[in-house]
Design a protein around this motif. Structure first.
Motif, mmCIF file in Angstrom:
data_model
loop_
_atom_site.group_PDB
_atom_site.id
_atom_site.type_symbol
_atom_site.label_atom_id
_atom_site.label_comp_id
_atom_site.label_asym_id
_atom_site.label_seq_id
_atom_site.Cartn_x
_atom_site.Cartn_y
_atom_site.Cartn_z
ATOM 1 N N ASN A 46 21.594 -24.178 28.033
ATOM 2 C CA ASN A 46 21.803 -24.201 26.485
ATOM 3 C C ASN A 46 20.556 -24.228 25.671
ATOM 4 N N HIS A 47 19.445 -23.904 26.085
ATOM 5 C CA HIS A 47 18.186 -23.887 25.653
ATOM 6 C C HIS A 47 17.671 -22.678 25.199
ATOM 7 N N ALA A 48 17.221 -22.711 23.807
ATOM 8 C CA ALA A 48 16.881 -21.325 23.167
ATOM 9 C C ALA A 48 15.965 -20.459 24.100
ATOM 10 N N THR A 96 9.957 -16.178 31.221
ATOM 11 C CA THR A 96 11.152 -15.830 30.745
ATOM 12 C C THR A 96 12.255 -15.163 31.980
ATOM 13 N N ASP A 137 17.465 -17.374 25.823
ATOM 14 C CA ASP A 137 17.490 -16.093 24.958
ATOM 15 C C ASP A 137 16.303 -15.160 24.854
ATOM 16 N N GLU A 138 15.080 -15.627 25.338
ATOM 17 C CA GLU A 138 13.877 -15.123 24.936
ATOM 18 C C GLU A 138 13.598 -13.888 25.689
ATOM 19 N N ILE A 171 8.339 -24.746 25.511
ATOM 20 C CA ILE A 171 9.059 -25.421 25.017
ATOM 21 C C ILE A 171 8.354 -26.618 24.885
ATOM 22 N N THR A 215 7.219 -17.766 27.684
ATOM 23 C CA THR A 215 7.304 -18.782 26.483
ATOM 24 C C THR A 215 7.027 -20.104 26.709
#
Length: 338
Positions: free
Chosen positions: A219-221, A247, A224-225, A233, A231
């Motif tokens: 459920n981490h953004a 990613t 969707d990268e 966090i 990326t």
């Protein structure tokens, strides 16, 4: 009428014939047992060869090992074979590591024969994820790999590509992506045929009990990268909070991805990541590892595989052969002699 003597004599003859026949039958059946067992193994191998073809077409394979020592050996063989193939084809082997228990499970590579037969000078080493901490910090995946593997084999120091640990997580991700781009340009790292993503020869991943892989958490953004190769966090659900990570497009562009998972605590996540659990079940990051044109191999010990649908472990016995454990994954059409 027969005399009592004749009756008793006939009884003795009949008893002797019965005893003799029983002995012959027992010996005959005993002689058939190893034949039956060999026939059973032959049938298993036939099904296995059919299954390997089907799994290969799906580009996914399950390897379920009896214990951690066998898993370490199988994993070392697998990595050494991929290294040899990549060096023959491209002249280099681009591999991305993760943290956790993975480095310990790669430990056989430090031993004979691998420490002598692997062409370590051709390895280019990266990290699929890293904690943004100093390289000598106990949380550093680089330190874990250096202490447990890289300092024990003759890799070329300039081929080891760790992150810049003196900048922010965002800057570290951008810097790491730049480094990889330069190596893609020189083809030290291949490029995907269907996108501009780097195509690593092998990406090695572990999996947490929550189903996270690299530093891609449920459920981490970051899941969707799709535009960036790397990326960052700053709110990791488990410490340390700041991390960089490959990613999903990069992971799924690899020629080979290995998921190495052990322990009963991860059995439920393995089940949710592999089995057809229906639309209402949580979509774990590990389930999203689906190489576009490459191959995915799961390395599991028996406790980690214990909740897979259709999995049964059976033990066959023969007086002339050592016990053989057979794991049958009916839902994956895959049979493994362990």
């Amino acid at each position: 009428m027969k005399s009592q003597y004749e009756v008793e004599k006939n009884k003795e003859v009949i008893s002797y014939v019965v005893d003799y026949s029983s002995s012959i039958l027992h010996l005959f059946l005993a002689s058939l047992q190893p034949i039956f067992f060999l026939l059973l193994l032959w049938l298993v191998k036939i099904v296995k060869s059919m299954a390997v073809s089907e799994v290969s077409n799906d580009r996914r394979e399950l390897r379920i090992l009896e214990n951690l020592d066998e898993l370490r050996t199988d994993l070392a063989d697998y990595i050494a074979e991929l290294s040899e193939a990549a060096v023959k084809q491209r002249g280099v082997f681009a591999i991305a590591l993760s943290g956790g228990s993975l480095i310990d499970l790669m430990g056989k590579l430090c031993e004979a024969p691998y420490n002598k037969t692997v062409d370590w000078a051709k390895w280019y080493i990266f990290w699929a994820d890293e904690r943004v901490v100093a390289k000598n910090h106990s949380d550093s995946n680089y330190k874990l790999a250096k202490d447990g593997l890289l300092s024990k084999v003759p890799v070329v120091p300039s081929h080891v590509h760790s992150i810049n640990d003196s900048v922010s997580a965002e800057e570290a991700a951008d810097d790491y992506m730049f480094v990889i781009r330069q190596l893609v340009k020189t083809r030290m790292v291949s490029v995907s045929e269907i996108s501009d993503c780097p195509k690593f020869d092998l990406i090695l991943l572990g999996m947490g009990p929550d189903g996270h892989i690299a530093s891609l958490f449920p459920n981490h953004a970051a899941l969707d990268e799709t535009d960036e190769w790397v990326t960052f966090i700053i709110d990791s659900p488990k410490p340390p909070p700041e991390r960089i990570t490959f990613t999903l497009p990069v992971i799924n562009s690899a020629s080979n991805v290995a998921m190495v998972v052990t322990g009963e605590s991860k059995a439920e996540a393995v089940h949710l990541a592999i089995d057809d659990t229906g639309p209402d079940c949580p979509l774990l990051p590990a389930r999203l590892v689906q190489p576009t044109k490459g191959k995915l191999v799961w390395f599991l010990d028996k406790p980690a595989a214990s909740k897979l649908d259709g999995l049964q472990f059976s033990e066959f016995h023969s007086p002339d052969m050592d016990n053989q454990n057979v794991a049958i994954c009916m839902d994956q059409s895959s049979i493994h002699l362990l």
